[in-house]
Write an enzyme that holds these catalytic residues in place. Structure first.
Site: not given
Ligand code: AMP
Length: 283
Positions: A32, A36, A38-39, A63, A149, A151-152, A155
């Site tokens: 989304m 950072h 993580g992405h 969502q 990730g 983290k979710d 999901q």
């Molecule tokens: P989002 O942009 O928050 O929807 O996240 C996109 C993807 O990045 C999802 O698969 C998340 O699980 C993953 N993600 C977000 N934060 C982290 C993190 N700190 N470590 C690993 N994956 C992450």
């Protein structure tokens, strides 16, 4: 080579068809935006599994529930595009909401059982929004594999179930949680935290670390571990705990005694930020 930026479904289909016709493997990393490290770790992992990396950037209105942060969700297109390009992705898919949900849209995907517990209790429509958009992103980008990730965690479980149940030919790859140096899990929503809330939010990873220690020392009763985590998180009065639970890692049902792999999953509000985190405990 310059990165390809695509905003329409039609163009995305053409691009994916051409990549597949050239015999190359496609990996998708759905995001989304407001990226950072993580992405970036997901993109790096995806790279290892494919020839062409597509990163989607789409803040999915479906969502978000009523009163949630869809309108204020952080966005920074230029920075995201630079980060994706630096991660040497070949393509960004960044559709507008009207492209994904045109007039007349009425099909949804829901993964009933797995969506009910944990985040599903406070966000009853969230996971059907996620499953629907991920099904659509798969249909748009035609990937061989996609990285999500841990983290979710819920999901990831929902997506794995959806892919199995609908016979979707996409390998789902899980990536470990990336944390800040102070232990807090990286999240686009960390930007909502004031300096004080940020310090308080470190209680989550401290609590999970303490639970891990007790588990490693042989503690197997969920209630005991949940109480320890609650005490640590709620020691800071800014914390509003939505849930702290131990669930079977596959079914996500509550699990009182730990005899098989479980997840301790946490959702806590600090000010206007809702943060989630988890650890896996495997006997
Ligand atoms: P989002 O942009 O928050 O929807 O996240 C996109 C993807 O990045 C999802 O698969 C998340 O699980 C993953 N993600 C977000 N934060 C982290 C993190 N700190 N470590 C690993 N994956 C992450």
């Amino acid at each position: 080579m310059a990165i390809e930026i695509i905003s329409t479904v039609r163009q995305m289909h053409r691009y994916a068809d051409a990549v597949r016709a050239a015999g190359k493997r496609i990996a998708l990393v759905p995001t989304m935006g407001f990226l950072h490290r993580g992405h970036v770790s997901l993109m790096d992992l995806a790279r290892e599994h494919a020839d062409v990396l597509i990163v989607s950037v789409f803040v999915n209105p479906m969502q978000f529930g009523p009163g949630e942060d869809y309108a204020s969700y952080p966005r920074d297109w230029n920075r995201d595009a630079q980060m994706i390009s630096d991660a040497s992705a070949e393509c960004i898919f960044a559709p507008e909401p009207g492209e994904m949900y045109p007039e007349g849209f009425q099909t949804t995907v829901s993964v009933d059982g797995l969506s009910r517990n944990l985040c599903g209790q406070a966000r009853p429509t969230h996971f059907s929004g996620v499953a629907t958009v991920v099904a659509k992103l798969f249909a748009c980008t035609k990937p061989h594999c996609a990285v999500f990730g841990q983290k979710d965690f819920q999901q990831l479980a929902v997506i794995r179930r959806m892919v199995a149940d609908l016979n979707v030919d996409v390998d789902i790859i899980a990536a470990p949680i990336v944390r800040e140096p102070d232990g807090i899990a990286m999240s686009s929503r960390n930007t909502y935290l004031s300096a004080e809330e940020r310090t308080a939010a470190c209680g989550i990873s401290r609590a999970l670390g303490e639970v891990r220690k007790l588990f490693d020392a042989g503690e197997r009763t969920a209630d005991t571990l949940v109480c320890v985590a609650r005490d640590i998180v709620s020691a800071d009065r800014q914390a509003r705990i939505e849930y702290i639970k131990i669930c079977d890692a596959e079914t996500l049902q509550d699990c009182p005694e730990i005899t098989r792999p479980v997840v301790m999953a946490v959702a806590v509000h600090y000010g206007k930020a809702r943060l989630i985190d988890n650890i896996i405990l495997a006997p």
